[in-house]
Scaffold this motif. Sequence first.
Motif, mmCIF file in Angstrom:
data_model
loop_
_atom_site.group_PDB
_atom_site.id
_atom_site.type_symbol
_atom_site.label_atom_id
_atom_site.label_comp_id
_atom_site.label_asym_id
_atom_site.label_seq_id
_atom_site.Cartn_x
_atom_site.Cartn_y
_atom_site.Cartn_z
ATOM 1 N N ILE A 249 0.839 -1.204 0.000
ATOM 2 C CA ILE A 249 0.000 0.000 0.000
ATOM 3 C C ILE A 249 0.869 1.247 0.000
ATOM 4 N N GLN A 250 1.991 1.212 0.709
ATOM 5 C CA GLN A 250 2.922 2.339 0.710
ATOM 6 C C GLN A 250 3.452 2.590 -0.698
ATOM 7 N N ASP A 251 3.798 1.537 -1.398
ATOM 8 C CA ASP A 251 4.311 1.665 -2.762
ATOM 9 C C ASP A 251 3.240 2.237 -3.692
ATOM 10 N N ILE A 252 2.020 1.746 -3.559
ATOM 11 C CA ILE A 252 0.905 2.262 -4.367
ATOM 12 C C ILE A 252 0.694 3.740 -4.093
ATOM 13 N N THR A 253 0.692 4.114 -2.824
ATOM 14 C CA THR A 253 0.420 5.495 -2.429
ATOM 15 C C THR A 253 1.488 6.440 -2.955
ATOM 16 N N GLU A 254 2.755 6.074 -2.777
ATOM 17 C CA GLU A 254 3.843 6.939 -3.258
ATOM 18 C C GLU A 254 3.824 7.063 -4.777
ATOM 19 N N SER A 255 3.604 5.949 -5.458
ATOM 20 C CA SER A 255 3.605 5.980 -6.927
ATOM 21 C C SER A 255 2.458 6.824 -7.457
ATOM 22 N N SER A 256 1.271 6.686 -6.864
ATOM 23 C CA SER A 256 0.107 7.445 -7.321
ATOM 24 C C SER A 256 0.303 8.938 -7.086
ATOM 25 N N LEU A 257 0.846 9.292 -5.917
ATOM 26 C CA LEU A 257 1.073 10.699 -5.610
ATOM 27 C C LEU A 257 2.137 11.286 -6.527
ATOM 28 N N LEU A 258 3.220 10.555 -6.735
ATOM 29 C CA LEU A 258 4.302 11.048 -7.589
ATOM 30 C C LEU A 258 3.824 11.257 -9.018
ATOM 31 N N ASP A 582 -6.911 6.332 -7.738
ATOM 32 C CA ASP A 582 -5.856 5.399 -8.115
ATOM 33 C C ASP A 582 -5.501 4.481 -6.949
ATOM 34 N N ILE A 583 -5.347 5.073 -5.768
ATOM 35 C CA ILE A 583 -5.026 4.287 -4.574
ATOM 36 C C ILE A 583 -6.150 3.299 -4.279
ATOM 37 N N ALA A 584 -7.395 3.784 -4.314
ATOM 38 C CA ALA A 584 -8.539 2.944 -3.979
ATOM 39 C C ALA A 584 -8.635 1.739 -4.917
ATOM 40 N N GLU A 585 -8.472 1.972 -6.200
ATOM 41 C CA GLU A 585 -8.606 0.873 -7.162
ATOM 42 C C GLU A 585 -7.491 -0.151 -6.990
ATOM 43 N N LEU A 586 -6.265 0.327 -6.807
ATOM 44 C CA LEU A 586 -5.139 -0.600 -6.692
ATOM 45 C C LEU A 586 -5.149 -1.345 -5.363
ATOM 46 N N VAL A 587 -5.486 -0.661 -4.276
ATOM 47 C CA VAL A 587 -5.563 -1.325 -2.971
ATOM 48 C C VAL A 587 -6.720 -2.319 -2.964
ATOM 49 N N TYR A 588 -7.840 -1.893 -3.564
ATOM 50 C CA TYR A 588 -9.005 -2.784 -3.642
ATOM 51 C C TYR A 588 -8.646 -4.061 -4.383
ATOM 52 N N ALA A 589 -7.902 -3.915 -5.463
ATOM 53 C CA ALA A 589 -7.513 -5.082 -6.259
ATOM 54 C C ALA A 589 -6.567 -5.999 -5.493
ATOM 55 N N LYS A 590 -5.706 -5.417 -4.654
ATOM 56 C CA LYS A 590 -4.701 -6.195 -3.942
ATOM 57 C C LYS A 590 -5.171 -6.737 -2.603
ATOM 58 N N LYS A 591 -5.951 -5.919 -1.887
ATOM 59 C CA LYS A 591 -6.194 -6.213 -0.478
ATOM 60 C C LYS A 591 -7.602 -6.666 -0.138
ATOM 61 N N ILE A 592 -8.572 -6.403 -0.999
ATOM 62 C CA ILE A 592 -9.951 -6.706 -0.649
ATOM 63 C C ILE A 592 -10.457 -7.835 -1.531
ATOM 64 N N THR A 593 -10.923 -8.891 -0.913
ATOM 65 C CA THR A 593 -11.423 -10.043 -1.650
ATOM 66 C C THR A 593 -12.770 -9.718 -2.276
ATOM 67 N N VAL A 594 -12.881 -9.980 -3.557
ATOM 68 C CA VAL A 594 -14.134 -9.745 -4.274
ATOM 69 C C VAL A 594 -14.835 -11.082 -4.476
ATOM 70 N N THR A 595 -16.111 -11.166 -4.099
ATOM 71 C CA THR A 595 -16.868 -12.404 -4.254
ATOM 72 C C THR A 595 -17.307 -12.572 -5.697
ATOM 73 N N PRO A 596 -17.580 -13.817 -6.133
ATOM 74 C CA PRO A 596 -18.076 -14.037 -7.497
ATOM 75 C C PRO A 596 -19.345 -13.245 -7.794
ATOM 76 N N LYS A 597 -20.184 -13.073 -6.773
ATOM 77 C CA LYS A 597 -21.427 -12.321 -6.967
ATOM 78 C C LYS A 597 -21.122 -10.875 -7.320
ATOM 79 N N GLU A 598 -20.074 -10.305 -6.643
ATOM 80 C CA GLU A 598 -19.694 -8.930 -6.937
ATOM 81 C C GLU A 598 -19.058 -8.816 -8.312
ATOM 82 N N ILE A 599 -18.292 -9.843 -8.712
ATOM 83 C CA ILE A 599 -17.686 -9.819 -10.037
ATOM 84 C C ILE A 599 -18.756 -9.842 -11.118
ATOM 85 N N ALA A 600 -19.821 -10.604 -10.860
ATOM 86 C CA ALA A 600 -20.888 -10.712 -11.843
ATOM 87 C C ALA A 600 -21.541 -9.367 -12.131
ATOM 88 N N LYS A 601 -21.528 -8.491 -11.129
ATOM 89 C CA LYS A 601 -22.146 -7.179 -11.317
ATOM 90 C C LYS A 601 -21.403 -6.345 -12.344
#
Length: 713
Positions: A249-258, A582-601
């Motif tokens: 998350i630190q790497d994502i945050t620094e890269s997005s800000l830079l 940018d941070i939200a999308e990348l952290v969401y992709a890395k850190k938050i598990t998405v259920t198949p039901k959510e993917i279907a949406k």
Amino acid sequence: MNNDRRDILLRFGIVYVIILAVAAAIVFKIIDIQYLERPIWMKLASRLTQADREAPANRGNIFAADGELLASTLPKYYLYMDMRSDALHDTIKNHKKPLFYEKVDSLAMSLSRKLGDKSKDEYKRSLISAFKRVDKRFLLYPYLVSFSDMQQIRKFPLFNLGKIKSGLCEEVYARRVRPFGDLGSRTIGDIYGDGARGGKNGIELAFDSLLKGKPGVFSRQRIAGRWENVVAVPPENGADIFTTLDVSIQDITESSLLKEMTALQANEGCAVVMEVGTGEIKAVANLGRLPDGSYAERRNEAFADQGEPGSTFKVASIMAALDDGLISENDTVDTGNGLYSFFGQVMKDHNADRGGYHKISVAQAIWYSSNVGVSKAIYNAYKNNPGAFVDKLYSMKLNQRMHFDIPGAGRPHIKHPNDKNSIWSNTSLPWMSIGYEVGMPPIYTLAFYNAIANGGKMIRPYLVRSVQRDGKVIKSFTTETINEAICKPTTLTKIKAMLEGVVTSGTGKSVASPFVKIAGKSGTAQISKGSAGYKSNGVTHQVSFCGYFPADNPRYTVICVIRQPQIGIASGGHMAGAVVKDIAELVYAKKITVTPKEIAKTNNTPKIPAVKGGNYNEVQTVLSRLAINFMGDKGNYKWIQTLSDASSVQIRPMDNRRNSVPNVVGLGAKDAVYLLENIGLRTQLVGRGKVVAQSLAAGAYPQKGQTVILSLQ
């Protein structure tokens, strides 16, 4: 019988006299050594021993939340030779040459190959010269070598015989290293160059006493012709610090800000990510622009900056009035044409030049970040008792100073009309309501928005989980509640709906993501220059966005603040919001598990992405690698425009001759700027994304130096 007795007594007397004589001699020798010969022996002892010295302790390590090493101390060495060693001058058995001359060739070769600063012959000459001088401290290499290098050097010819025989000496220096380079450098902190002074800033300074441990004691004694360190009291090594930081998350945050700050050529910026339920800070990025145009961490702006927060503070103002029952989210506020005078000072909306918002609801005033709407609502609610407004903010604990694990952190400043030490004017209430005349470090704004995401509970952001020594926890830190409820549950529900409205319908539209639902508030404020006011030497801005995600079940709260962007029209939603998205999308992709039901949406999204026009070769390369069909002919032109449908991409040629203005609608900003400036025009960008409109019509005759305004979306 008497003779035998006399003989016994005589013998006993003789033995007794001898014992007395020996005892007297011993006593005399003790007195002689202690008093008469004392100066001689003390002089000899001083040559064989030296005064006790401090044995430094190893500084503790700093770790990320997942155990990744963030900072550690590694030994480095200066290499010397003591040419006075008797063994160097001894002749090897069955050999005529001294040991030194037997090994100097192979040693010089090894040193040259390993260290590379001199040739074999140069090393040999310098070694022989030092040997002839019987140099007691001959420096082999002018630079520090690492521990692994030192291990190899000890195996070199001659040195592999040991220190006493070879004369190899080494001075150990501790060097602080960060395996992830500058990642989170200002938060982790630095130590002073000599090491003895300890931490310089950040966590290194905050926990310096624990990190550096307790020094021991050693004496220097001459043993077998060499000075050796003899440890009397062993040192106690420093404790290890386990932080809450997450490396990814630190790497994502620094890269997005830079990335965003580079695009905007901004002066300073910071971004912080905090875990909603615990208060653990997962990332802190602070970047400042250097004279050469690059960016580096110069100061911890996220904690130290006590500037005015601007429009992100409007949420606290509206929350106060809603909770006091003085306004409703559906109340109508007449903002007129976007200009309103409070006691001779004009309040202005960002769209005043386009006629303002006129009549809007209180909720819409937050959506659209209307200065006039929010200030009028708050002024009408509290004009007869402005102290009640500030008291309400105080009850939320917005003014309460929090302890952080960072030295030099600022504190919030919210003045009170009854405070004799602060200046309160007729315009203070309306201006405070929109985030001016208020001091609020970004970390405090983050804590307030995190309370909204956390069901109303405000918790202290913290950076360190535990302090450990030899694997045992000696001190731990957990979630600390600052305020159990910043407002009533009904008020909180209304505020959360407003923050979602900002992203769906207001100034934060560009923050909306198809992958993760984000809620938050943008902020765009003029930067005060103190007594010089806001407009001295031109107006400069601070843009910000603070929000949380996923909005329906918040896991992380994020704030981004960018100061003095040089390119584009200042906009918290477009600029700081881009970092948060940018941070939200990348952290969401890395850190938050998405259920198949959510993917279907998300399966109803188009199969063919929107493709920008541009250089034909570049577009062709990307489409080919993505296996996307494209139709049409570029003709004799290198540049094309595109049109995407559900199954393919249509291309058509674009005429970019120098005697006419090209049609750059549909191109990305980089390509559009290249084409226009290539024919002598200047460009001004408004917004983000691809070009949707250009101020000079395609086909018009270009005049060198003329400015083209490009609207991006």
